[in-house]
Design a protein around this motif. Structure first.
Motif, short mmCIF file in Angstrom:
data_model
loop_
_atom_site.label_atom_id
_atom_site.label_comp_id
_atom_site.label_asym_id
_atom_site.label_seq_id
_atom_site.Cartn_x
_atom_site.Cartn_y
_atom_site.Cartn_z
N ILE A 94 3.10 15.97 -0.49
CA ILE A 94 3.24 15.62 0.93
C ILE A 94 1.87 15.27 1.52
O ILE A 94 1.73 14.31 2.29
CB ILE A 94 3.91 16.78 1.70
N SER A 95 0.87 16.03 1.16
CA SER A 95 -0.48 15.75 1.65
C SER A 95 -0.99 14.41 1.14
O SER A 95 -1.64 13.66 1.87
CB SER A 95 -1.42 16.88 1.21
N TYR A 96 -0.68 14.06 -0.11
CA TYR A 96 -1.13 12.77 -0.67
C TYR A 96 -0.47 11.60 0.05
O TYR A 96 -1.10 10.57 0.31
CB TYR A 96 -0.80 12.72 -2.16
N MET A 107 -0.68 17.73 7.45
CA MET A 107 -0.36 19.06 6.97
C MET A 107 -0.45 20.12 8.05
O MET A 107 0.18 21.16 7.96
CB MET A 107 -1.32 19.43 5.82
N THR A 108 -1.23 19.82 9.11
CA THR A 108 -1.36 20.82 10.18
C THR A 108 -0.01 21.09 10.83
O THR A 108 0.42 22.24 10.98
CB THR A 108 -2.36 20.33 11.24
N ALA A 166 3.35 9.13 -5.73
CA ALA A 166 3.90 10.42 -5.32
C ALA A 166 5.08 10.82 -6.21
O ALA A 166 5.20 11.98 -6.62
CB ALA A 166 4.32 10.38 -3.86
N VAL A 167 5.94 9.83 -6.52
CA VAL A 167 7.09 10.10 -7.40
C VAL A 167 6.61 10.51 -8.79
O VAL A 167 7.13 11.45 -9.40
CB VAL A 167 8.02 8.88 -7.46
N ALA A 187 0.82 -1.21 0.00
CA ALA A 187 0.00 0.00 0.00
C ALA A 187 0.86 1.26 0.00
O ALA A 187 0.63 2.19 -0.79
CB ALA A 187 -0.94 -0.02 1.21
N TYR A 188 1.86 1.28 0.90
CA TYR A 188 2.74 2.45 0.96
C TYR A 188 3.63 2.54 -0.27
O TYR A 188 3.98 3.64 -0.73
CB TYR A 188 3.58 2.44 2.23
N GLY A 189 4.03 1.36 -0.81
CA GLY A 189 4.85 1.37 -2.02
C GLY A 189 4.10 1.97 -3.19
O GLY A 189 4.64 2.77 -3.97
N LYS A 190 2.83 1.57 -3.32
CA LYS A 190 2.00 2.12 -4.37
C LYS A 190 1.83 3.62 -4.19
O LYS A 190 1.94 4.40 -5.16
CB LYS A 190 0.63 1.43 -4.35
N MET A 191 1.62 4.04 -2.95
CA MET A 191 1.46 5.46 -2.67
C MET A 191 2.74 6.23 -2.99
O MET A 191 2.71 7.33 -3.56
CB MET A 191 1.09 5.65 -1.19
N LEU A 192 3.89 5.61 -2.67
CA LEU A 192 5.17 6.26 -2.92
C LEU A 192 5.43 6.38 -4.43
O LEU A 192 5.92 7.42 -4.90
CB LEU A 192 6.30 5.46 -2.26
#
Length: 275
Positions: A79-81, A86-87, A27-28, A19-24
């Motif tokens: 960064i938000s994605y 973000m706060t 993001a790239v 999941a994080y790999g896909k997100m990363l």
């Protein structure tokens, strides 16, 4: 205590890693595609400004602002994605911005001054201006400073902050300028003869304008201690100002000499009375 099995741990963490790999990866890709688009947008903006004939030195100023603004927005969005809160990020960024702003308040003022110059255009590259105690030709308008070259070829760097808020004289703004002279003649000389001599000098220079609204003007401006002062005003193109200024001073003197008209200098007469 059960033995730790790295294989089982990896299997259990595999969904999270995927999941994080896909997100990363996404993001790239966002960054790569975003930077490519920003490059295209800034190039298009530069072409648009050149087509509209915006000052060539101000074009990089606008393009750099758009470029960095879009890049900042892209990074914050990425960064938000990814999921970073973000706060906290905005709070840290705001604190850092406040500290940097206090440290570079003068620099920020100069940046704002550059923006004011860009918007209101009190001068352009190539104009001859007088500001902040200096005078010269504008060679470059940078983000924080404006570069002048003086008549004796000195380079003067003036911060945009003071330049945008202080008084400024632009000698190149108008196409025409008036050149003023004062010539003194002796009390024994003929004023009309002096007028004729000055008119002859003016008539021999085609850089002096004589059309409607630009007629040369002559009049007696004062009766001084040693001379009758004649004020002369002529109109020229702005770029011909100094050529006409030096011409008139030289050739009026020569014409006065040829016509026998004196140019008196301060003197004092002493009368001795015998008693």
């Amino acid at each position: 205590m059960e033995n730790f099995n790295i294989k089982d741990f990896f299997i259990s963490m595999l969904p999270t890693i995927l999941a994080y790999g896909k997100m990363l990866i996404v993001a790239v890709l966002m960054l790569v595609v975003g930077f490519w688009l920003i490059k295209r947008i800034t190039a298009a903006t530069r072409r648009m400004l050149e087509i509209r004939k915006v000052d060539s030195t101000l074009t990089p100023f606008v393009v750099s602002i758009i470029n960095w603004g879009l890049k900042t927005l892209l990074i914050v969005s990425t960064i938000s994605y990814v999921g970073i809160p973000m706060t906290s990020f905005v709070a840290i960024l705001g604190a850092a911005g406040l500290a940097v702003g206090m440290a570079f308040s003068g620099t920020l003022q100069n940046f704002a001054g550059g923006m004011m110059i860009l918007v209101f255009k009190p001068f352009r590259v190539g104009d001859f201006i007088e500001a902040q105690g200096f005078s010269g030709v504008v060679k470059e308008v940078q983000i924080f400073n404006t570069i002048l070259t003086t008549g004796d070829n000195k380079v003067v760097v003036i911060p945009n902050g003071g330049l945008s808020t202080g008084s400024l004289v632009n000698y190149s703004k108008q196409p025409d300028r008036r050149v003023d002279f004062t010539f003194g003649i002796g009390y024994g000389d003929d004023i009309d003869k002096a007028y004729a001599a000055i008119r002859a000098v003016i008539g021999r220079n085609n850089k002096i304008l004589s059309d409607a609204g630009h007629e040369p003007f002559m009049a007696v401006s004062g009766l001084a201690d040693s001379s009758v002062n004649i004020v002369v005003r002529v109109w020229v193109r702005s770029e011909d100002y100094w050529a006409v200024f030096f011409y008139m001073n030289e050739f009026v003197k020569k014409e006065f000499d040829a016509q026998g008209i004196s140019i008196p200098f301060p003197q004092r007469d002493i009368h001795i009375i015998n008693k």
